[in-house]
Enzyme design. Structure first.
Site, PDB file in Angstrom:
ATOM      1  N   ASP A  40      -9.383   5.457  -3.644  1.00  0.00           N
ATOM      2  CA  ASP A  40      -8.150   5.863  -4.314  1.00  0.00           C
ATOM      3  C   ASP A  40      -8.494   6.464  -5.677  1.00  0.00           C
ATOM      4  OD1 ASP A  40      -8.905   3.719  -5.794  1.00  0.00           O
ATOM      5  OD2 ASP A  40      -6.897   2.908  -6.020  1.00  0.00           O
ATOM      6  N   TYR A  97      -7.070   7.020   2.863  1.00  0.00           N
ATOM      7  CA  TYR A  97      -7.144   5.905   1.911  1.00  0.00           C
ATOM      8  C   TYR A  97      -6.436   4.664   2.436  1.00  0.00           C
ATOM      9  CZ  TYR A  97      -5.626   2.569  -1.388  1.00  0.00           C
ATOM     10  OH  TYR A  97      -5.351   1.357  -1.961  1.00  0.00           O
ATOM     11  N   GLU A 120       0.822  -1.217   0.000  1.00  0.00           N
ATOM     12  CA  GLU A 120       0.000   0.000   0.000  1.00  0.00           C
ATOM     13  C   GLU A 120       0.854   1.265   0.000  1.00  0.00           C
ATOM     14  OE1 GLU A 120      -2.982   0.419  -0.711  1.00  0.00           O
ATOM     15  OE2 GLU A 120      -3.670  -1.643  -0.597  1.00  0.00           O
TER      16      GLU A 120
END
Length: 357
Positions: free
Chosen positions: A135, A117, A34
């Site tokens: 996103d 996010y 991520e």
DNA sequence: CATCCGTGGTC
DNA sequence: TGACCAAGGAT
């Protein structure tokens, strides 16, 4: 429209991408992915991810690594504050959370490098929590699916899209659902030329119904990025018989923060003209920099324009010292140990392969 | 809230 | 080739 989540999940079951971090047992692996994927393409991340997991297999190995090793592993990925923040966050997780990511949206977002996010992505993918993860892909997909006219990068657009993302989240399936939307955005609902003819949600898409897919998402204009030319110099001298290059460490914050580079200065016009004498042993490069970025080493430009860089290396060194720059003579064979941005790494490789040194 | 932060790809 | 884009976050 009610049935678009199940349609999407069916599509995902058949068409999901196989990615190195998917199906990984360790939450840390998902965390690594991520952070790396922030504003960075999947194809770019994959080799970095694989190498990173070998270098720092666990949050503990990352936490006790040196910052230099962390930046070396990140070299070339860009946005280097991500690496620094990740390193800090790993230390916090080890020291304050027994080495485990907190199962809590608020606590997740307290960790450096984890915003709204990423917290949502980790909460849903790692812990199966019912959290949206909005996103760039989801913004684009939702802006089309619901024909959102507010600019996606405006306050109103952001608020609306997060609301849409939360409202449509199927209970208990957020992990697959969020990733399904990302895959749809990455493979079908493309920024340009969306492949509506093969989209499983084409019937539900309001933008498609009005034939305005190409006009969504709406974005406000950004300022163009100006181009500046910098001249970088290979300043070489022998120490104890081995050739060494002068390197400077950039300030920890800002552009390429903490990375090492060759002494350089912004030049006007054609650098070959301004720096003709020095460029005999220096390398020229054109780089993109944002407006207003000042190079603290501009003083070397003056030195370069009057003296041969090799013969008068000591003069450049004293000029650099006046700027309080962190500088160091590095043996050419040790250059790879010092994290650099893409351009300076290119220079370094050229120097190493240069028979003159 | 606007701006900054890298790099590589696309059309 | 210039402009836009890509699993955002910090300031």
């Amino acid at each position: 429209m009610r049935r678009f989540p199940s349609k999407l999940l069916n599509w995902y079951a058949e068409n999901k991408r196989t990615l190195p971090w998917r199906g990984h047992r360790s939450p840390y692996a998902v965390w690594v992915s991520e952070i790396m994927l922030q504003q960075t393409r999947v194809e770019t991340v994959i080799p970095y991810f694989k190498k990173w997991m070998k270098t720092f297999p666990t949050v503990y190995t990352l936490a006790r690594a040196s910052e230099q090793d962390v930046l070396n592993a990140w070299e070339g990925l860009g946005y280097y504050s991500r690496a620094r923040n990740f390193h800090k966050a790993a230390k916090i997780v080890v020291e304050d959370h027994e080495g485990k990511l907190p199962r809590d949206m608020t606590e997740l977002q307290k960790l450096p490098g984890i915003g709204r996010y990423t917290a949502g992505a980790l909460a849903s993918i790692v812990f199966g929590m019912d959290e949206p993860a909005l996103d760039g892909n989801l913004k684009r997909v939702y802006a089309r699916l619901f024909d959102v006219e507010a600019p996606v990068n405006s306050t109103e657009g952001e608020r609306l899209l997060w609301e849409i993302a939360r409202e449509n989240l199927p209970t208990g399936k957020a992990a697959d659902f969020n990733q399904a939307l990302m895959d749809l955005g990455a493979t079908i609902c493309l920024p340009k030329n969306p492949r509506c003819e093969v989209c499983p949600l084409a019937k539900e898409c309001k933008a498609k119904a009005r034939n305005v897919q190409g006009l969504r998402p709406v974005k406000t204009m950004k300022r163009a990025m100006p181009r500046y030319t910098y001249a970088a110099a290979a300043i070489i001298k022998r120490i104890n018989g081995s050739p060494c290059a002068l390197l400077v460490q950039r300030p920890l914050k800002g552009l390429l923060g903490g990375m090492w580079e060759f002494p350089n200065a912004r030049v006007a016009g054609d650098p070959a003209e301004a720096l003709a004498p020095a460029l005999e042993t220096a390398y020229r490069l054109t780089v993109r920099k944002k407006r207003g970025v000042q190079n603290p080493l501009a003083i070397v430009k003056h030195a370069y324009s009057h003296f041969s860089v090799v013969v008068h290396a000591f003069l450049c060194e004293s000029a650099l010292k006046k700027t309080n720059a962190a500088l160091k003579w590095i043996r050419l064979k040790d250059l790879e140990k010092y994290p650099m941005g893409k351009i300076d790494r290119t220079i370094a490789r050229r120097i190493i392969n240069d028979s003159r040194f």
